[in-house]
Enzyme design. Structure first.
Site, PDB file in Angstrom:
ATOM      1  N   ASN A  31       0.826  -1.208   0.000  1.00 46.62           N
ATOM      2  CA  ASN A  31       0.000   0.000   0.000  1.00 46.62           C
ATOM      3  C   ASN A  31       0.863   1.262   0.000  1.00 46.62           C
ATOM      4  O   ASN A  31       0.537   2.243   0.650  1.00 46.62           O
ATOM      5  CB  ASN A  31      -0.920  -0.019   1.234  1.00 46.62           C
ATOM      6  CG  ASN A  31      -1.914   1.122   1.247  1.00 46.62           C
ATOM      7  OD1 ASN A  31      -2.583   1.394   0.253  1.00 46.62           O
ATOM      8  ND2 ASN A  31      -2.013   1.817   2.373  1.00 46.62           N
ATOM      9  N   LYS A  46      -4.473   0.045 -13.125  1.00 43.85           N
ATOM     10  CA  LYS A  46      -3.354   0.983 -13.235  1.00 43.85           C
ATOM     11  C   LYS A  46      -3.761   2.277 -13.924  1.00 43.85           C
ATOM     12  O   LYS A  46      -3.022   3.263 -13.876  1.00 43.85           O
ATOM     13  CB  LYS A  46      -2.211   0.336 -14.035  1.00 43.85           C
ATOM     14  CG  LYS A  46      -1.705  -0.978 -13.472  1.00 43.85           C
ATOM     15  CD  LYS A  46      -1.001  -0.796 -12.149  1.00 43.85           C
ATOM     16  CE  LYS A  46      -0.387  -2.100 -11.663  1.00 43.85           C
ATOM     17  NZ  LYS A  46       0.206  -1.966 -10.307  1.00 43.85           N
TER      18      LYS A  46
END
Length: 547
Positions: free
Chosen positions: A160, A435
């Site tokens: 993360n 993405k």
């Protein structure tokens, strides 16, 4: 476990080590010895005393490094002096010790890179082979397991550390809404909470943050305090960017401009998990296995068949790979290198062989970065100083135009250090990254259904493939993307979509086959509600008003 979520940050345990230049004469050339012993005072970092039960020991000296040439020694000396200067500016003992540990790891990576650079070390392409069958096991060959007895020994970790800047968002990428008003984090938490409830287990959910995402993530996860899930967080390291011209650190102060620092890639997971104290905590809690994945991979869910295979095969490291398509030519791949398994990233490939690397004939699989690792094995390789992950050099240019270097590592490269590490060729459905807004277009569509935080492929689609979608710059940022659709188009029969220019979509638009929509500069195309476009090219101006 109580109904309230346990939201914890792993305690930092100081790591005592002595870090000094004490090379022996027979190991280093005279010019290097002169530089090391006469130019700069030796740097020694001593940790604050800690209880021996929790002691973490990382002894290293430069006697293990054989630099070829005085320039590398000079660069090492200069870097050492600058690191000392940065350390001296921190007055709080615990904060200083934590910073020393990070700088120790950074310096070892830096000197390893100098050593490789001075020797001209690079991969021998003639030794790069496609992996044999025993190195990559087909997922379909595994016995299917609906409920593994080992599930309570599992912990789930999401990487993360990334920001949402490439998609036009501020803050952690995991906070971007991706489906039905839920963020990446929401979906992951919902998955683990449902798993714990239905299987009556306690699988903790761990976030490896970076200094870019930690503060905001800790604020966000507070909303899960009433959920039946244990959330643990820790930070990966913070390394100084290196000025390309001088090979000196960019920051002048340890708490200066954040742009002078960077998170050193997810290969830092092993050391950071160890140093945070979380690794020991997990082992003490009876956890043995760690499932690691990128937070933006919506296909990376707990699979008990894979967990069972890991236990029964005795593998300490499993890497999920999947068949490569032309859209995946830059992804890292598993190779056989001198008889052992390795991860090969495109950054490691000699320029004259890049096209070979991209070939889907020689390298048929790529790394999804879904990894299963034995926790006790992580502890062993870190404590035995076995980790030497390949250095990835990332050249950057700052906003001011200065050229800097970031030295990074990939977590998948650790496969070579673990017993019986091998690949697992999984279905493409386990690799569903977001993405870009083109990816977001797919996961918000009717191509997928959402159940308990998990996306599943719509069985009504005739082909088990994902359409190729290319959205132009007008759609690049999430807010712009959302503003251009009244609701997601229906794409169950879509093969290929390209949209460029100022284009908007009405409600309930259906796209089939190959659809290309091009609005040239100064033009606007408005696809009316209820339109059905099948194998169409739309260009010019189109604007229809309701009467």
């Amino acid at each position: 476990m109580t109904d309230a979520a346990k939201i914890k940050k792993g305690p930092f345990v100081p790591s005592p080590f002595s870090f000094s230049f004490q090379p022996t004469p027979h190991q280093l050339p005279t010019s290097l010895l002169l530089l090391l012993h006469h130019n700069v005072p030796a740097m020694t970092l001593h940790a604050a005393p800690v209880d021996t039960a929790s002691e973490r020991h990382h002894p290293h000296t430069l006697s293990t490094l054989d630099f070829q040439g005085a320039s590398s020694a000079a660069a090492a000396n200069a870097m050492r002096a600058e690191i000392n200067r940065l350390i001296a500016q921190i007055k709080d003992p615990q904060e200083q010790q934590h910073f020393k540990n990070e700088m120790y790891s950074f310096f070892m990576l830096f000197t390893r890179w100098l050593n490789e650079r001075s020797k001209g070390t690079k991969i021998n392409w003639d030794k790069v082979k496609s992996p044999p069958e025993e190195m990559v096991v087909p997922y379909d060959s595994l016995p299917k397991v609906e409920s593994s007895a080992h599930l309570n020994k599992l912990a789930v970790l999401k990487l993360n550390g990334g920001l949402g800047t490439t998609m036009g968002c501020v803050g952690p990428k995991s906070a971007i809404e991706v489906r039905d008003g839920m963020t990446f984090l929401d979906l992951s938490v919902r998955q683990i909470e449902y798993l714990n409830k239905t299987k009556n287990v306690s699988v903790p959910f761990i976030l490896m943050n970076s200094f870019n995402t930690d503060e905001e993530t800790k604020r966000i996860v507070q909303k899960y305090t009433t959920h039946n899930i244990e959330i643990l967080t820790f930070n990966q390291s913070r390394y100084p960017r290196i000025k390309k011209d001088s090979l000196l650190p960019a920051p002048r102060h340890p708490n200066g401009d954040i742009a002078d620092w960077y998170p050193p890639g997810h290969g830092d997971l092993f050391d950071s998990l160890y140093n945070s104290g979380l690794l020991d905590q997990l082992i003490e809690d009876g956890k043995e296995y760690l499932f690691v994945s990128n937070v933006d991979n919506l296909g990376a869910t707990v699979d008990e068949t894979i967990l069972n295979h890991m236990v029964e095969s005795g593998a300490e490291f499993l890497m999920e790979v999947t068949d490569k398509t032309r859209a995946d030519i830059k992804g890292g791949t598993l190779i056989d290198y001198e008889g052992s398994i390795r991860l090969l990233e495109i950054a490691q490939v000699p320029s004259e062989h890049v096209e070979d690397f991209k070939s889907i004939k020689k390298f048929k699989i790529f790394n999804t970065n879904n990894l299963w690792v034995n926790l006790k094995a992580i502890k062993r390789v870190v404590e035995n100083k076995e980790l030497e992950l390949e250095v990835i050099v990332n050249n950057k240019t700052t906003d001011s135009g200065e050229k800097v270097i970031q030295l990074e590592t990939a977590v998948g490269a650790g496969i070579k250090h673990f017993h019986n590490g091998h690949g697992l060729n999984v279905p493409r459905s386990r690799f569903l990254p977001v993405k870009s807004t083109s990816d977001l277009f797919l996961v918000t569509s009717d191509l997928y259904a959402l159940n308990h935080g998990e996306l599943s492929f719509n069985p009504k689609r005739m082909f088990n493939t994902v359409p190729l979608v290319k959205l132009g710059d007008h759609f690049k940022k999430v807010n712009n993307f959302l503003a251009r659709f009244n609701n997601p188009p229906h794409i169950l029969e879509l093969d290929h979509l390209t949209v460029t220019g100022d284009v908007t979509f009405g409600s309930d638009v259906v796209l089939k086959g190959t659809v290309i929509i091009v609005a040239n500069a100064g033009s606007h195309i408005d696809i009316p509600s209820g339109s059905i476009l099948e194998n169409k090219v739309v260009s010019g101006n189109l604007h229809i008003l309701d009467h």
